[in-house]
Design an enzyme around this catalytic site. Sequence first.
Site, PDB file in Angstrom:
ATOM      1  N   ASP A 104       0.816  -1.200   0.000  1.00 40.78           N
ATOM      2  CA  ASP A 104       0.000   0.000   0.000  1.00 40.78           C
ATOM      3  C   ASP A 104       0.859   1.263   0.000  1.00 40.78           C
ATOM      4  O   ASP A 104       1.814   1.389   0.780  1.00 40.78           O
ATOM      5  CB  ASP A 104      -0.896  -0.005   1.243  1.00 40.78           C
ATOM      6  CG  ASP A 104      -1.708   1.257   1.399  1.00 40.78           C
ATOM      7  OD1 ASP A 104      -2.622   1.461   0.582  1.00 40.78           O
ATOM      8  OD2 ASP A 104      -1.415   2.040   2.319  1.00 40.78           O
ATOM      9  N   GLU A 140       1.524  -0.059  -4.989  1.00 45.69           N
ATOM     10  CA  GLU A 140       0.759   1.170  -5.211  1.00 45.69           C
ATOM     11  C   GLU A 140       1.764   2.299  -5.002  1.00 45.69           C
ATOM     12  O   GLU A 140       2.325   2.443  -3.908  1.00 45.69           O
ATOM     13  CB  GLU A 140      -0.398   1.315  -4.231  1.00 45.69           C
ATOM     14  CG  GLU A 140      -1.154   2.619  -4.448  1.00 45.69           C
ATOM     15  CD  GLU A 140      -2.074   2.984  -3.295  1.00 45.69           C
ATOM     16  OE1 GLU A 140      -2.931   3.861  -3.513  1.00 45.69           O
ATOM     17  OE2 GLU A 140      -1.941   2.434  -2.193  1.00 45.69           O
TER      18      GLU A 140
END
Length: 453
Positions: A104, A140
Amino acid sequence: WGYDGVLPFAPDSAYGEPEDLKELVQSAHRRGLMVLLDVVYNHFGPDGNYLHAYAKPFFTERHHTPWGAAVNFDGPGSSTVRDFFIHNALYWLEEFHMDGLRLDAVHAILDDSDPDFLSDLAEAVRGGPGRERLIHLVLENDLNQARRLTRASGAAVRYTAQWNDDIHHALHVLACGESDGYYADYAEDPARHLGRCLTEGFAYQGEASAFRGGEPRGEPSADLPPLAFVDFLQTHDQVGNRAFGERLAALATAEALRAATTVLLLAPSPPLLFMGEEFGAGTPFLYFCDFRGELADAVREGRRREFSRFRQFADPAARERIPDPNSEETFARSRLEWDTLQQPPHREWLELHRSLLALRRDEIVPRLYGIAGGAARFSRVGERGLVCAWHLGDGSWLHLVANLAAHGADGFPRPGGRVLYATPGGAADSLPGSLAPWAVAWFLDAPGEGGSR
């Protein structure tokens, strides 16, 4: 949402015991499914996190993130912190047999060391469980750092792929016409941004981003293969971070959404679907949490304050209508309604996704092995017409011809090969020449099928 973890080695008991998670993974493997875990290494949650009380060197004031003091990846004592997270990654891969990790928001992992934490983590995985089996490491990364996705002999050196926010933003602007926030960077010429994403990876490869105050964003990515980019129309972030959690089916016309879906699911890059997208779920996906007291108040007011810079929420009364994240009703409204699967229009959306994914499995995926970077191109037709071509790993050419506008347009070519798929309304039959609004046609020019080029 699970993004504010406090004990990264512990599955939340609400989902069962660690053995239950291991069995879930094994059950998926028995059915031919891979399981990737989303891991958050850029911050700890505000509720239940006591690391700051007994392990102060875990954090640093040298860097700051949207969540406050940054995790210490490059200061005094950082080697222990880096080991903690590297062993966490190995723990999920080795103990639970996960097939990969999605990391993330790594742009919020602030680290000035060389090699940095992300490089060390990838090396530990590739030199550990990655020697025995295929491991997918997916990023990401708002920085669009193509160097983290490099290949050697076709294989990923460190990271397998990155979620491609650029293609989401371009498709969203085309389908919905929104230009607030980060969509402003794509509003002037969304078809060009989409063409670049489909054939080169990132739309922003070092160009200035007006949304970021004119700062350059990204690195050249055209030499990377399409498999280095995960494309999508919707994600938990893109839906849930909207004030009212609207899915794309509530924002775009059915014709625009069908065109965007057809582009997504048949392009070479691996597509990602958000839960419920496959049947056009009518429920929203709101931002929800379960905090109490002052923290709950801070999250509620902070979220409403976050939207104050958007025109439609300039009025405080408008912001008051934003659902309270801590309300149980907000959570309940976000649940999928599975009993709608066989009702129109959800049944038709499900049939469309199934047919396109079956076509992808049979006709496109077997041809992707060996696909190289720099082997694709795109051109424009008018304002929102797009023509793309990919040279696939088996020597085939895959072609896309699309009119991503609400009006008809002329000047489209008819590529070689056979029609692989076309949206209803005779899109392929009208070529060369005009295309109806939101018409999309795919062609496959394969060796042994009447010649290739």
